[in-house]
Design an enzyme around this catalytic site. Structure first.
Site, PDB file in Angstrom:
ATOM      1  N   ALA A   1       0.838  -1.430   0.025  1.00 20.01           N
ATOM      2  CA  ALA A   1      -0.007   0.010   0.055  1.00 20.01           C
ATOM      3  C   ALA A   1       0.688   1.318  -0.074  1.00 20.01           C
ATOM      4  O   ALA A   1       0.197   2.234   0.017  1.00 20.01           O
ATOM      5  CB  ALA A   1      -0.968   0.041   0.996  1.00 20.01           C
ATOM      6  N   GLY A   2       2.296   0.909  -0.240  1.00 17.91           N
ATOM      7  CA  GLY A   2       2.981   2.266  -0.154  1.00 17.91           C
ATOM      8  C   GLY A   2       3.211   2.990  -1.435  1.00 17.91           C
ATOM      9  O   GLY A   2       2.810   2.334  -2.525  1.00 17.91           O
TER      10      GLY A   2
ATOM     11  N   SER B   1       5.079   0.618  -4.401  1.00 15.27           N
ATOM     12  CA  SER B   1       4.337  -0.248  -4.522  1.00 15.27           C
ATOM     13  C   SER B   1       3.086   0.264  -5.708  1.00 15.27           C
ATOM     14  O   SER B   1       2.764  -0.412  -6.434  1.00 15.27           O
ATOM     15  CB  SER B   1       3.648  -1.245  -3.573  1.00 15.27           C
ATOM     16  OG  SER B   1       4.678  -1.636  -2.960  1.00 15.27           O
TER      17      SER B   1
ATOM     18  N   ARG C   1      13.985   5.159   8.830  1.00 13.93           N
ATOM     19  CA  ARG C   1      14.827   5.567   9.729  1.00 13.93           C
ATOM     20  C   ARG C   1      14.024   6.727  10.397  1.00 13.93           C
ATOM     21  O   ARG C   1      13.499   7.770   9.610  1.00 13.93           O
ATOM     22  CB  ARG C   1      16.147   6.100   9.464  1.00 13.93           C
ATOM     23  CG  ARG C   1      16.974   6.485  10.673  1.00 13.93           C
ATOM     24  CD  ARG C   1      18.105   7.301  10.145  1.00 13.93           C
ATOM     25  NE  ARG C   1      18.950   6.255   9.738  1.00 13.93           N
ATOM     26  CZ  ARG C   1      20.211   6.206  10.138  1.00 13.93           C
ATOM     27  NH1 ARG C   1      20.790   6.854  11.177  1.00 13.93           N
ATOM     28  NH2 ARG C   1      21.132   5.397   9.431  1.00 13.93           N
TER      29      ARG C   1
ATOM     30  N   ASN D   1      14.799  -3.517  11.028  1.00 14.91           N
ATOM     31  CA  ASN D   1      14.382  -4.182  10.021  1.00 14.91           C
ATOM     32  C   ASN D   1      14.746  -5.666   9.899  1.00 14.91           C
ATOM     33  O   ASN D   1      14.142  -6.437   9.208  1.00 14.91           O
ATOM     34  CB  ASN D   1      15.077  -3.592   8.731  1.00 14.91           C
ATOM     35  CG  ASN D   1      14.530  -2.476   8.332  1.00 14.91           C
ATOM     36  OD1 ASN D   1      13.676  -2.574   7.681  1.00 14.91           O
ATOM     37  ND2 ASN D   1      14.920  -1.157   8.622  1.00 14.91           N
TER      38      ASN D   1
ATOM     39  N   GLY E   1      13.590  -2.807  -0.006  1.00 17.00           N
ATOM     40  CA  GLY E   1      13.287  -1.865   1.314  1.00 17.00           C
ATOM     41  C   GLY E   1      14.656  -1.733   1.769  1.00 17.00           C
ATOM     42  O   GLY E   1      15.486  -2.684   1.777  1.00 17.00           O
TER      43      GLY E   1
ATOM     44  N   ASP F   1      20.691   2.427  -8.788  1.00 12.07           N
ATOM     45  CA  ASP F   1      21.934   2.918  -8.938  1.00 12.07           C
ATOM     46  C   ASP F   1      22.373   2.897 -10.219  1.00 12.07           C
ATOM     47  O   ASP F   1      22.825   3.893 -10.890  1.00 12.07           O
ATOM     48  CB  ASP F   1      22.719   2.538  -7.707  1.00 12.07           C
ATOM     49  CG  ASP F   1      22.149   2.584  -6.316  1.00 12.07           C
ATOM     50  OD1 ASP F   1      21.573   3.610  -6.068  1.00 12.07           O
ATOM     51  OD2 ASP F   1      22.074   1.512  -6.028  1.00 12.07           O
TER      52      ASP F   1
ATOM     53  N   ARG G   1      20.423   4.762 -12.699  1.00  9.02           N
ATOM     54  CA  ARG G   1      20.613   6.446 -12.598  1.00  9.02           C
ATOM     55  C   ARG G   1      22.099   6.590 -13.313  1.00  9.02           C
ATOM     56  O   ARG G   1      22.193   7.653 -13.852  1.00  9.02           O
ATOM     57  CB  ARG G   1      20.731   6.780 -11.071  1.00  9.02           C
ATOM     58  CG  ARG G   1      19.503   6.879 -10.388  1.00  9.02           C
ATOM     59  CD  ARG G   1      19.654   6.792  -8.769  1.00  9.02           C
ATOM     60  NE  ARG G   1      18.325   7.150  -8.242  1.00  9.02           N
ATOM     61  CZ  ARG G   1      18.068   7.277  -6.867  1.00  9.02           C
ATOM     62  NH1 ARG G   1      19.190   6.497  -6.179  1.00  9.02           N
ATOM     63  NH2 ARG G   1      16.938   7.500  -6.395  1.00  9.02           N
TER      64      ARG G   1
ATOM     65  N   HIS H   1      24.015  -0.513  -1.595  1.00  6.47           N
ATOM     66  CA  HIS H   1      23.206   0.567  -1.759  1.00  6.47           C
ATOM     67  C   HIS H   1      23.115   1.674  -0.814  1.00  6.47           C
ATOM     68  O   HIS H   1      22.192   1.708   0.085  1.00  6.47           O
ATOM     69  CB  HIS H   1      21.726  -0.154  -2.124  1.00  6.47           C
ATOM     70  CG  HIS H   1      20.785   1.113  -2.365  1.00  6.47           C
ATOM     71  ND1 HIS H   1      20.816   1.849  -3.790  1.00  6.47           N
ATOM     72  CD2 HIS H   1      19.593   1.485  -1.875  1.00  6.47           C
ATOM     73  CE1 HIS H   1      19.704   2.587  -3.530  1.00  6.47           C
ATOM     74  NE2 HIS H   1      19.001   2.281  -2.543  1.00  6.47           N
TER      75      HIS H   1
END
Lengths: 362, 362
Positions: free
Chosen positions: B13-14, B17, B92, B105, B130, B159, B162, B187
């Site tokens: 639900a984030g 996603s 965090r 985590n 994550g 990365d 990018r 990462h």
């Protein structure tokens, strides 16, 4: 490799565009062999945020994206475009009357219509996603007298897709096995999701569902689905609206493969709908054009539903009528025959150079 | 029509996603001929929001989506899955120490590792998105002793992408014309984006760029790109992270077509990197597997950069070591040879029935 096409997206830093842009860039809209140049338009206050979005597009290293340009006005942003996805609109704020909302949007879409008229490719296809989409589309079109009203659409594909998804889930068939669904009228709670000509795996849908489920559950659910999403998700539909916009434009450009899709288009009087409003009809798309599917049966219930949503659109039109330029259908005819269909802008953008031109993300 | 595959997404639900799911559903990850069943996992507090997301997926009437199930724990959500996209993680919060973050985590990924071990398809591919992704991946893998450590990856593709996007823009070439870029290590801001073996249109990249631009502009920009996006967009990278996850999984499953991609994988000691940590290496993917590209030249500067990011990963590992189960590499060997590679779960889901099974969006 095909020549890149130019696609403008307004409200490009907003939530719907955040879902839309990364799908266009991946080739979901026009195919994975069609390079694109994205011309992103926002209000001046959102330009920083827009730059962040452009940076994320760059960070995806999409092979199809041959250029990105950022603009704070449509007269720059619409230059030479082949496709316009008009997502940005003024939402209703607290205490705002319906007439205020229509007027606030009339200002936005008048300007964008003029810009399309002045600087877009002469074959541009423009889709209005921002609400009230149908009347915004009317304003847009009326402000672009040199373009044909058939080059403008209001999006009712979200309502169409919702109908397919919810019906598919109800019947236990894949939505792609359903055909003949039409959402008629306005993209508003008056819309009429018509299942009377629908089939699922070739069998009539209306014979498989309960009339009371259809009229008292399915229909209001489609009409108010937006509110239902907000209730659960806490945010308005963005990804599904983006997908619907993409589906609409893909089918319009590449064809609907013989299937009926719902599109908010200029009424030509078909099915007795008043001319001169943007009303959602059942359409088939081929060769970059749509055609209304004629001769579908509409029963008495359907006719009353169609009238109701037509009435709402006529009222919306009346509310903005004083802001509309004269309907220049006749003068437009003259204009069309005197032009050669060419745009004054360079559309043959060199693929390699466009990618790294200095204004790619400026 | 292929049999559907089961894909679990956590943190469903984030924001990441929300970009990812609608692309998977459209076939961007595994192809437009591969039906999918989406098994969406969230924390109990986010289940209402998740239902809203599932409703929007339904509203898109995606032909490839043959089922959606919603779960508030991984032991249900991971049943029979072929792919796991592990997006959800504890961010965090203010005043949180690095060790606290790693431990918070560790709890999440220990449970998810156990769940994968117990209920996923034996050939599952799991990608940790994550953060801190590399160490989360280590914890995940160590808690799944019956699965091979090569079935787990930490995402460094963002990365990598990018680097391609920004380098392409600098050189004025399409990112797809660049090959040989490697992002080494963690990462995190210690990652080492290595251009020494890169080519653009077949020509050495390092000969075309200024060393000081490479070391003092490009490298820190890649390392801190996430912060730069937040600065402009006001929100963290979601769409580009989703795209990178999709690219990683697509290449892993379908092949990278001979191109080098950066993947955070279990170190086998290649290039002198300590074994037993998840470290980003240059890989080629084919036939559903990855292989480290060996024998790339790494100069002295590169070696010191690689050591630094390795050191950080070893420190992260040390911080969670007391939470890790014993490394059962040996016992795993025994286990692997005694199983027949079959899962106890039914993966041959009937396409038509799965779509409308009662728990589709429940």
């Amino acid at each position: 490799m095909k020549q890149p096409v130019r696609i403008a997206v307004t409200g490009a830093a907003g939530n719907i565009s955040y879902s839309l842009l990364f799908k266009i860039a991946a080739g979901e809209m026009l195919g994975t062999d069609q390079p694109v140049i994205l011309q992103l338009v926002e209000i001046p206050q959102a330009m920083d945020k827009l730059r962040g979005v452009a940076m994320e597009l760059e960070d995806c290293s999409f092979p199809l994206v041959h250029g990105i340009t950022l603009h704070d006005n449509p007269f720059d942003g619409f230059k030479g475009i082949h496709y316009a996805m008009l997502v940005g609109a003024r939402p209703r704020s607290k205490g705002m009357e319906r007439a205020d909302l229509l007027e606030a949007n009339a200002a936005i879409f008048s300007e964008q219509g003029k810009a399309l008229n002045d600087v877009a490719n002469r074959d541009v296809k423009a889709l209005v996603i921002g609400n009230p989409a149908n009347t915004n589309c009317l304003i847009l079109s009326r402000n672009a007298p040199d373009l044909d009203p058939s080059q403008f659409c209001a999006m009712t594909r979200l309502d169409h897709n919702r109908s397919l998804g919810i019906l598919g889930n109800k019947l236990g068939v894949n939505p792609s096995d359903i055909d003949g669904v039409t959402v008629w009228g306005n993209h508003s709670p008056t819309m009429y999701p018509d299942l009377h000509n629908a089939t699922a795996l070739g069998e009539s849908v209306i014979d498989q569902i309960d009339e009371s489920w259809y009229k008292t559950e399915f229909t209001p659910r489609i009409q108010k689905r937006g509110a239902e999403i907000i209730e659960w998700r806490g945010l308005s539909s963005a990804a599904s609206a983006a997908q619907a916009g993409l589906d609409h434009m893909r089918d319009w450009a590449l064809g609907s493969e013989g299937k009926i899709v719902s599109m908010g288009i200029i009424s030509d009087g078909s099915y007795g709908v008043a001319k001169g409003i943007y009303y959602s009809f059942p359409c088939i798309c081929e060769f970059g054009s749509y055609q209304i599917v004629k001769d579908l049966e509409v029963n008495e219930y359907g006719q009353s539903m169609m009238k109701k949503t037509e009435q709402e659109l006529l009222e919306e039109k009346a509310a903005v009528d004083h802001l509309l330029p004269a309907d220049t259908a006749e003068s437009r005819e003259n204009l069309r025959t005197s032009t050669d269909g060419q745009t004054q802008f360079d559309n043959g953008v060199d693929a390699a150079s466009a990618y790294y031109k200095a204004d790619r993300i400026c």
